[in-house]
Design an enzyme around this catalytic site. Structure first.
Site, PDB file in Angstrom:
ATOM      1  N   MET A   1      -7.260  32.164 -80.680  1.00  7.11           N
ATOM      2  CA  MET A   1      -7.598  32.012 -81.247  1.00  7.11           C
ATOM      3  C   MET A   1      -9.653  32.394 -81.107  1.00  7.11           C
ATOM      4  O   MET A   1     -10.005  31.354 -80.677  1.00  7.11           O
ATOM      5  CB  MET A   1      -7.803  30.593 -80.444  1.00  7.11           C
ATOM      6  CG  MET A   1      -6.301  29.726 -80.150  1.00  7.11           C
ATOM      7  SD  MET A   1      -6.447  27.959 -81.032  1.00  7.11           S
ATOM      8  CE  MET A   1      -7.550  27.439 -78.872  1.00  7.11           C
TER       9      MET A   1
ATOM     10  N   LEU B   1     -12.797  36.075 -77.191  1.00  8.63           N
ATOM     11  CA  LEU B   1     -12.256  37.116 -76.687  1.00  8.63           C
ATOM     12  C   LEU B   1     -11.934  37.596 -75.223  1.00  8.63           C
ATOM     13  O   LEU B   1     -13.902  37.464 -75.444  1.00  8.63           O
ATOM     14  CB  LEU B   1     -11.216  38.595 -77.406  1.00  8.63           C
ATOM     15  CG  LEU B   1     -10.580  37.763 -78.682  1.00  8.63           C
ATOM     16  CD1 LEU B   1     -10.476  39.582 -79.653  1.00  8.63           C
ATOM     17  CD2 LEU B   1      -9.808  37.214 -79.020  1.00  8.63           C
ATOM     18  N   HIS B   2     -11.688  37.505 -74.011  1.00 11.04           N
ATOM     19  CA  HIS B   2     -12.258  38.028 -73.293  1.00 11.04           C
ATOM     20  C   HIS B   2     -11.275  38.973 -72.478  1.00 11.04           C
ATOM     21  O   HIS B   2      -9.836  38.932 -73.213  1.00 11.04           O
ATOM     22  CB  HIS B   2     -11.540  36.546 -71.685  1.00 11.04           C
ATOM     23  CG  HIS B   2     -11.107  35.925 -72.234  1.00 11.04           C
ATOM     24  ND1 HIS B   2      -9.810  36.599 -71.593  1.00 11.04           N
ATOM     25  CD2 HIS B   2     -10.983  34.752 -72.464  1.00 11.04           C
ATOM     26  CE1 HIS B   2      -9.284  35.294 -71.998  1.00 11.04           C
ATOM     27  NE2 HIS B   2      -9.270  34.104 -72.242  1.00 11.04           N
TER      28      HIS B   2
ATOM     29  N   HIS C   1      -6.942  38.575 -72.624  1.00 17.64           N
ATOM     30  CA  HIS C   1      -6.941  38.670 -74.155  1.00 17.64           C
ATOM     31  C   HIS C   1      -6.478  40.244 -74.659  1.00 17.64           C
ATOM     32  O   HIS C   1      -5.731  40.748 -75.035  1.00 17.64           O
ATOM     33  CB  HIS C   1      -7.348  38.172 -75.204  1.00 17.64           C
ATOM     34  CG  HIS C   1      -7.662  36.428 -75.059  1.00 17.64           C
ATOM     35  ND1 HIS C   1      -9.591  36.114 -75.360  1.00 17.64           N
ATOM     36  CD2 HIS C   1      -6.790  35.519 -75.946  1.00 17.64           C
ATOM     37  CE1 HIS C   1      -9.331  34.566 -75.353  1.00 17.64           C
ATOM     38  NE2 HIS C   1      -7.596  34.182 -75.457  1.00 17.64           N
TER      39      HIS C   1
ATOM     40  N   GLN D   1       0.852  35.134 -69.984  1.00 22.84           N
ATOM     41  CA  GLN D   1       1.075  33.719 -68.619  1.00 22.84           C
ATOM     42  C   GLN D   1       0.601  32.543 -68.348  1.00 22.84           C
ATOM     43  O   GLN D   1       1.131  31.408 -68.292  1.00 22.84           O
ATOM     44  CB  GLN D   1       1.866  34.310 -67.404  1.00 22.84           C
ATOM     45  CG  GLN D   1       2.115  33.925 -66.076  1.00 22.84           C
ATOM     46  CD  GLN D   1       3.452  32.878 -67.053  1.00 22.84           C
ATOM     47  OE1 GLN D   1       4.215  33.501 -67.141  1.00 22.84           O
ATOM     48  NE2 GLN D   1       3.672  32.679 -65.666  1.00 22.84           N
TER      49      GLN D   1
ATOM     50  N   GLN E   1       3.167  27.221 -72.485  1.00 23.14           N
ATOM     51  CA  GLN E   1       3.981  27.956 -73.848  1.00 23.14           C
ATOM     52  C   GLN E   1       4.184  28.865 -74.652  1.00 23.14           C
ATOM     53  O   GLN E   1       5.360  28.214 -75.279  1.00 23.14           O
ATOM     54  CB  GLN E   1       2.103  28.368 -74.311  1.00 23.14           C
ATOM     55  CG  GLN E   1       2.277  29.203 -75.465  1.00 23.14           C
ATOM     56  CD  GLN E   1       0.865  29.495 -75.952  1.00 23.14           C
ATOM     57  OE1 GLN E   1      -0.001  28.504 -76.916  1.00 23.14           O
ATOM     58  NE2 GLN E   1       0.374  30.437 -75.494  1.00 23.14           N
TER      59      GLN E   1
ATOM     60  N   LEU F   1      -9.222  33.568 -66.677  1.00 18.30           N
ATOM     61  CA  LEU F   1     -10.216  33.647 -67.811  1.00 18.30           C
ATOM     62  C   LEU F   1      -8.714  32.949 -68.486  1.00 18.30           C
ATOM     63  O   LEU F   1      -8.608  32.383 -68.888  1.00 18.30           O
ATOM     64  CB  LEU F   1     -10.016  35.243 -67.549  1.00 18.30           C
ATOM     65  CG  LEU F   1     -10.579  36.333 -66.962  1.00 18.30           C
ATOM     66  CD1 LEU F   1     -10.882  37.221 -68.407  1.00 18.30           C
ATOM     67  CD2 LEU F   1     -11.659  36.518 -66.446  1.00 18.30           C
ATOM     68  N   SER F   2     -10.564  31.944 -69.162  1.00 19.72           N
ATOM     69  CA  SER F   2      -9.797  31.279 -69.763  1.00 19.72           C
ATOM     70  C   SER F   2     -11.937  30.857 -71.306  1.00 19.72           C
ATOM     71  O   SER F   2     -12.347  31.183 -70.222  1.00 19.72           O
ATOM     72  CB  SER F   2     -10.143  30.296 -69.735  1.00 19.72           C
ATOM     73  OG  SER F   2     -10.616  29.267 -70.471  1.00 19.72           O
ATOM     74  N   SER F   3     -11.231  31.393 -72.435  1.00 18.28           N
ATOM     75  CA  SER F   3     -12.537  31.121 -73.571  1.00 18.28           C
ATOM     76  C   SER F   3     -13.427  28.947 -72.857  1.00 18.28           C
ATOM     77  O   SER F   3     -14.808  29.663 -73.111  1.00 18.28           O
ATOM     78  CB  SER F   3     -12.105  30.828 -74.881  1.00 18.28           C
ATOM     79  OG  SER F   3     -12.028  31.554 -75.076  1.00 18.28           O
TER      80      SER F   3
END
Ligand code: PAF
Length: 295
Positions: free
Chosen positions: A30, A33-34, A37, A148, A153, A184-186
Protein backbone atom coordinates in the site's frame (compact mmCIF):
# COMPACT_ATOMS: atom_id res chain seq x y z
CA UNK A 1 11.24 1.29 -14.21
CA UNK A 2 7.86 2.10 -15.67
CA UNK A 3 4.97 3.54 -13.66
CA UNK A 4 1.67 2.01 -14.74
CA UNK A 5 -1.51 3.77 -13.62
CA UNK A 6 -4.12 1.86 -15.62
CA UNK A 7 -5.42 -1.67 -15.12
CA UNK A 8 -5.70 -2.45 -18.84
CA UNK A 9 -2.06 -1.42 -19.47
CA UNK A 10 -0.78 -3.61 -16.65
CA UNK A 11 -2.77 -6.53 -18.04
CA UNK A 12 -1.24 -6.06 -21.49
CA UNK A 13 2.30 -5.93 -20.08
CA UNK A 14 1.77 -9.09 -18.01
CA UNK A 15 0.20 -10.95 -20.90
CA UNK A 16 3.12 -10.09 -23.17
CA UNK A 17 5.71 -11.06 -20.51
CA UNK A 18 3.99 -14.40 -19.91
CA UNK A 19 3.81 -14.99 -23.66
CA UNK A 20 7.61 -14.65 -23.77
CA UNK A 21 7.99 -17.18 -20.94
CA UNK A 22 9.16 -14.59 -18.42
CA UNK A 23 8.53 -15.28 -14.72
CA UNK A 24 6.67 -12.46 -12.98
CA UNK A 25 7.15 -11.76 -9.26
CA UNK A 26 4.75 -9.39 -7.51
CA UNK A 27 5.24 -7.53 -4.23
CA UNK A 28 1.81 -6.12 -3.29
CA UNK A 29 2.00 -3.02 -1.06
CA UNK A 30 0.00 0.00 0.00
CA UNK A 31 3.03 2.24 -0.50
CA UNK A 32 4.86 4.42 2.06
CA UNK A 33 7.63 1.93 1.44
CA UNK A 34 10.12 1.13 4.18
CA UNK A 35 12.91 -1.43 4.54
CA UNK A 36 10.37 -4.15 5.37
CA UNK A 37 8.73 -3.67 1.97
CA UNK A 38 12.11 -3.40 0.28
CA UNK A 39 13.15 -6.77 1.70
CA UNK A 40 10.04 -8.23 0.01
CA UNK A 41 10.94 -6.45 -3.22
CA UNK A 42 14.46 -7.95 -3.06
CA UNK A 43 12.95 -11.39 -2.53
CA UNK A 44 10.75 -10.78 -5.59
CA UNK A 45 13.86 -9.68 -7.54
CA UNK A 46 15.50 -13.05 -6.73
CA UNK A 47 12.44 -14.99 -7.83
CA UNK A 48 11.25 -13.30 -11.00
CA UNK A 49 12.59 -12.12 -14.35
CA UNK A 50 10.13 -9.26 -14.07
CA UNK A 51 9.35 -7.57 -10.77
CA UNK A 52 6.10 -5.69 -10.27
CA UNK A 53 5.45 -3.67 -7.10
CA UNK A 54 1.83 -2.71 -6.68
CA UNK A 55 1.10 0.42 -4.70
CA UNK A 56 -2.55 0.81 -3.87
CA UNK A 57 -4.13 2.02 -0.65
CA UNK A 58 -7.05 -0.35 -0.87
CA UNK A 59 -10.25 1.32 0.39
CA UNK A 60 -12.18 -1.93 0.86
CA UNK A 61 -9.87 -3.20 3.61
CA UNK A 62 -10.37 -0.15 5.84
CA UNK A 63 -13.38 0.15 8.15
CA UNK A 64 -15.40 3.40 8.14
CA UNK A 65 -13.68 4.64 11.32
CA UNK A 66 -10.19 3.59 10.26
CA UNK A 67 -7.21 5.51 8.88
CA UNK A 68 -7.81 5.24 5.08
CA UNK A 69 -7.83 9.03 4.61
CA UNK A 70 -4.69 9.67 6.66
CA UNK A 71 -2.77 6.57 5.52
CA UNK A 72 0.64 7.90 4.34
CA UNK A 73 0.97 8.30 0.56
CA UNK A 74 4.11 9.37 -1.34
CA UNK A 75 4.19 7.83 -4.79
CA UNK A 76 7.19 9.92 -5.95
CA UNK A 77 9.40 8.68 -3.12
CA UNK A 78 8.12 5.11 -3.46
CA UNK A 79 8.87 5.15 -7.20
CA UNK A 80 12.44 6.37 -6.53
CA UNK A 81 13.00 3.53 -4.06
CA UNK A 82 11.67 1.04 -6.60
CA UNK A 83 14.10 2.39 -9.22
CA UNK A 84 16.96 1.84 -6.76
CA UNK A 85 15.80 -1.75 -6.20
CA UNK A 86 15.72 -2.56 -9.91
CA UNK A 87 11.93 -2.94 -10.04
CA UNK A 88 10.56 -3.25 -13.58
CA UNK A 89 7.03 -1.92 -13.05
CA UNK A 90 5.25 0.00 -10.32
CA UNK A 91 1.53 -0.62 -10.70
CA UNK A 92 -0.34 2.19 -8.95
CA UNK A 93 -3.96 2.18 -10.13
CA UNK A 94 -6.67 4.69 -9.19
CA UNK A 95 -9.46 3.44 -6.88
CA UNK A 96 -12.05 4.12 -9.60
CA UNK A 97 -10.20 1.83 -12.02
CA UNK A 98 -9.99 -0.97 -9.43
CA UNK A 99 -13.53 -0.50 -8.14
CA UNK A 100 -15.65 0.87 -10.97
CA UNK A 101 -19.28 1.88 -10.38
CA UNK A 102 -21.41 -1.15 -9.66
CA UNK A 103 -18.51 -3.21 -8.30
CA UNK A 104 -20.14 -6.01 -6.31
CA UNK A 105 -17.96 -9.11 -6.08
CA UNK A 106 -15.96 -9.99 -2.97
CA UNK A 107 -13.88 -12.91 -1.74
CA UNK A 108 -14.38 -14.19 1.80
CA UNK A 109 -12.13 -16.78 3.43
CA UNK A 110 -14.42 -17.98 6.20
CA UNK A 111 -13.34 -18.76 9.79
CA UNK A 112 -9.69 -17.71 9.42
CA UNK A 113 -10.93 -14.17 8.69
CA UNK A 114 -13.17 -14.01 11.76
CA UNK A 115 -10.45 -14.23 14.43
CA UNK A 116 -7.63 -11.94 15.67
CA UNK A 117 -7.49 -8.96 13.29
CA UNK A 118 -10.79 -10.03 11.75
CA UNK A 119 -12.59 -9.89 15.11
CA UNK A 120 -11.59 -6.26 15.62
CA UNK A 121 -11.71 -5.23 11.96
CA UNK A 122 -14.81 -6.88 10.43
CA UNK A 123 -14.58 -6.96 6.63
CA UNK A 124 -10.83 -6.24 6.63
CA UNK A 125 -9.75 -9.58 5.16
CA UNK A 126 -12.62 -9.57 2.71
CA UNK A 127 -11.13 -6.35 1.32
CA UNK A 128 -7.60 -7.79 1.38
CA UNK A 129 -8.57 -11.04 -0.36
CA UNK A 130 -10.63 -9.22 -2.97
CA UNK A 131 -7.91 -6.77 -3.89
CA UNK A 132 -5.17 -9.42 -3.87
CA UNK A 133 -7.19 -11.68 -6.15
CA UNK A 134 -7.76 -8.71 -8.46
CA UNK A 135 -4.03 -7.92 -8.41
CA UNK A 136 -3.26 -11.55 -9.23
CA UNK A 137 -5.67 -11.43 -12.18
CA UNK A 138 -4.23 -8.17 -13.46
CA UNK A 139 -0.49 -8.81 -12.90
CA UNK A 140 -0.70 -12.60 -13.33
CA UNK A 141 2.38 -13.28 -11.19
CA UNK A 142 4.11 -16.64 -10.84
CA UNK A 143 5.28 -15.55 -7.37
CA UNK A 144 3.79 -13.12 -4.86
CA UNK A 145 5.70 -12.01 -1.77
CA UNK A 146 3.99 -11.00 1.49
CA UNK A 147 5.39 -10.07 4.91
CA UNK A 148 5.33 -12.20 8.06
CA UNK A 149 4.40 -9.10 10.07
CA UNK A 150 0.89 -9.61 8.67
CA UNK A 151 1.00 -13.29 9.65
CA UNK A 152 -2.77 -13.78 9.59
CA UNK A 153 -3.01 -12.14 6.18
CA UNK A 154 -0.39 -14.57 4.84
CA UNK A 155 -2.24 -17.59 6.25
CA UNK A 156 -5.56 -16.38 4.80
CA UNK A 157 -4.12 -15.60 1.37
CA UNK A 158 -2.48 -19.03 1.21
CA UNK A 159 -5.85 -20.57 2.03
CA UNK A 160 -7.53 -18.47 -0.69
CA UNK A 161 -4.88 -19.57 -3.21
CA UNK A 162 -5.42 -23.21 -2.27
CA UNK A 163 -9.22 -23.06 -2.14
CA UNK A 164 -9.55 -21.22 -5.47
CA UNK A 165 -6.76 -23.18 -7.23
CA UNK A 166 -4.81 -20.02 -7.97
CA UNK A 167 -1.76 -20.55 -10.13
CA UNK A 168 0.64 -18.48 -8.03
CA UNK A 169 3.22 -19.35 -5.41
CA UNK A 170 2.96 -17.32 -2.22
CA UNK A 171 6.22 -16.50 -0.44
CA UNK A 172 6.38 -15.05 3.07
CA UNK A 173 9.31 -12.77 3.91
CA UNK A 174 10.62 -12.24 7.46
CA UNK A 175 9.65 -9.22 9.56
CA UNK A 176 12.21 -6.43 9.40
CA UNK A 177 12.73 -4.59 12.71
CA UNK A 178 14.36 -1.44 14.00
CA UNK A 179 17.39 -1.91 16.25
CA UNK A 180 15.13 -1.70 19.31
CA UNK A 181 12.90 -4.46 17.94
CA UNK A 182 9.92 -2.41 16.75
CA UNK A 183 8.64 -3.98 13.53
CA UNK A 184 8.79 -1.62 10.57
CA UNK A 185 5.34 -0.36 9.62
CA UNK A 186 4.09 2.56 7.56
CA UNK A 187 1.95 3.46 10.58
CA UNK A 188 5.03 4.02 12.80
CA UNK A 189 5.19 7.44 11.14
CA UNK A 190 2.14 8.46 13.21
CA UNK A 191 3.89 7.86 16.58
CA UNK A 192 5.05 10.73 18.80
CA UNK A 193 8.52 10.27 20.38
CA UNK A 194 6.90 9.09 23.63
CA UNK A 195 4.62 6.66 21.79
CA UNK A 196 7.56 5.45 19.75
CA UNK A 197 9.32 4.53 23.01
CA UNK A 198 6.22 2.78 24.37
CA UNK A 199 5.88 0.82 21.11
CA UNK A 200 9.17 -1.01 21.76
CA UNK A 201 7.31 -2.93 24.45
CA UNK A 202 5.41 -4.88 21.81
CA UNK A 203 8.37 -6.89 20.55
CA UNK A 204 9.89 -7.21 24.03
CA UNK A 205 6.62 -8.74 25.27
CA UNK A 206 6.47 -11.14 22.32
CA UNK A 207 10.06 -12.16 22.90
CA UNK A 208 9.24 -12.95 26.51
CA UNK A 209 6.45 -15.23 25.28
CA UNK A 210 8.77 -16.91 22.82
CA UNK A 211 11.44 -17.42 25.49
CA UNK A 212 8.89 -19.03 27.79
CA UNK A 213 8.00 -21.57 25.10
CA UNK A 214 11.43 -22.19 23.60
CA UNK A 215 13.75 -21.95 26.61
CA UNK A 216 11.62 -22.33 29.74
CA UNK A 217 9.60 -25.26 28.40
CA UNK A 218 6.20 -23.66 29.07
CA UNK A 219 3.50 -25.55 27.19
CA UNK A 220 0.34 -23.85 28.50
CA UNK A 221 -0.96 -21.37 25.93
CA UNK A 222 -2.97 -19.29 28.45
CA UNK A 223 0.13 -18.89 30.65
CA UNK A 224 2.15 -17.59 27.72
CA UNK A 225 -0.68 -15.21 26.82
CA UNK A 226 -0.91 -13.89 30.40
CA UNK A 227 2.86 -13.34 30.48
CA UNK A 228 2.81 -11.33 27.27
CA UNK A 229 -0.14 -9.26 28.54
CA UNK A 230 1.70 -8.56 31.79
CA UNK A 231 4.80 -7.45 29.90
CA UNK A 232 2.64 -4.95 27.99
CA UNK A 233 1.06 -3.44 31.09
CA UNK A 234 2.03 -0.25 32.87
CA UNK A 235 2.37 2.24 30.02
CA UNK A 236 -0.34 4.89 29.75
CA UNK A 237 0.04 5.40 26.00
CA UNK A 238 -0.33 1.67 25.22
CA UNK A 239 -3.66 -0.18 25.23
CA UNK A 240 -3.83 -3.86 24.30
CA UNK A 241 -6.44 -4.90 21.72
CA UNK A 242 -5.62 -8.62 21.79
CA UNK A 243 -2.85 -11.05 22.62
CA UNK A 244 -3.32 -14.51 21.16
CA UNK A 245 -1.40 -17.76 21.30
CA UNK A 246 -2.60 -19.75 18.30
CA UNK A 247 -1.67 -22.57 15.97
CA UNK A 248 0.50 -21.09 13.17
CA UNK A 249 -1.62 -22.55 10.35
CA UNK A 250 -5.14 -22.86 11.73
CA UNK A 251 -4.99 -19.74 13.91
CA UNK A 252 -6.98 -21.59 16.58
CA UNK A 253 -6.16 -20.89 20.25
CA UNK A 254 -3.69 -23.40 21.66
CA UNK A 255 -4.24 -24.75 25.16
CA UNK A 256 -1.34 -27.18 25.07
CA UNK A 257 1.61 -26.04 22.94
CA UNK A 258 3.22 -28.85 20.97
CA UNK A 259 4.18 -27.44 17.56
CA UNK A 260 4.75 -24.19 15.69
CA UNK A 261 2.82 -21.52 17.57
CA UNK A 262 2.07 -17.94 16.65
CA UNK A 263 2.05 -15.34 19.40
CA UNK A 264 0.23 -12.39 17.87
CA UNK A 265 -0.86 -9.07 19.29
CA UNK A 266 -2.48 -5.79 18.41
CA UNK A 267 -2.25 -2.67 20.53
CA UNK A 268 -3.19 0.96 20.37
CA UNK A 269 -0.21 3.19 20.91
CA UNK A 270 -1.85 6.58 21.29
CA UNK A 271 -4.20 6.83 18.29
CA UNK A 272 -2.23 4.33 16.23
CA UNK A 273 -3.05 0.65 16.10
CA UNK A 274 0.01 -1.59 15.62
CA UNK A 275 0.28 -5.34 15.16
CA UNK A 276 3.20 -7.71 15.58
CA UNK A 277 3.88 -11.40 16.08
CA UNK A 278 6.56 -14.03 16.60
CA UNK A 279 6.57 -17.76 15.96
CA UNK A 280 7.74 -20.12 18.69
CA UNK A 281 8.38 -23.84 18.56
CA UNK A 282 8.94 -25.85 21.76
CA UNK A 283 12.44 -27.31 21.93
CA UNK A 284 11.11 -30.89 21.80
CA UNK A 285 9.10 -30.23 18.60
CA UNK A 286 12.02 -28.38 16.99
CA UNK A 287 14.30 -31.37 17.58
CA UNK A 288 11.63 -33.75 16.32
CA UNK A 289 11.27 -31.73 13.17
CA UNK A 290 14.94 -31.63 12.25
CA UNK A 291 15.54 -35.25 13.25
CA UNK A 292 17.91 -36.68 15.83
CA UNK A 293 21.49 -35.47 16.00
CA UNK A 294 23.55 -38.50 14.93
CA UNK A 295 26.95 -36.82 15.04
O1 PAF B 1 -0.18 -5.99 3.33
C1 PAF B 1 -0.61 -5.01 2.71
O2 PAF B 1 0.06 -3.97 2.56
C2 PAF B 1 -2.00 -5.07 2.10
O3 PAF B 1 -2.89 -5.72 2.93
C3 PAF B 1 -2.01 -5.69 0.69
C4 PAF B 1 -1.59 -7.15 0.71
C5 PAF B 1 -1.09 -4.92 -0.23
C6 PAF B 1 -3.43 -5.64 0.12
O4 PAF B 1 -3.90 -4.34 0.02
Amino acid sequence: MELIRRVHLMREISQEARGKGRKIALAPTMGALHDGHLSLVRRARELGDIVVVSIFVNPTQFGPEEDYARYPRDLGRDADLCIQEGVDYVFAPEPQDMYPDGFGTYVDVLELSAVLEGATRPGHFRGVCTVVLKLFNIVRPHFAVFGQKDAQQAVILKRMARDLNLDVELIVGVTVRNEDGLALSSRNAFLSPEERRAATKLFRALEEGRRLIESAGETRGPVVEATVRKALAGSKSLRVDYVAVVDSDKLAPVEQISGSTLIALAAWVGETRLIDNVTATPAAAAVGRSGPDLS
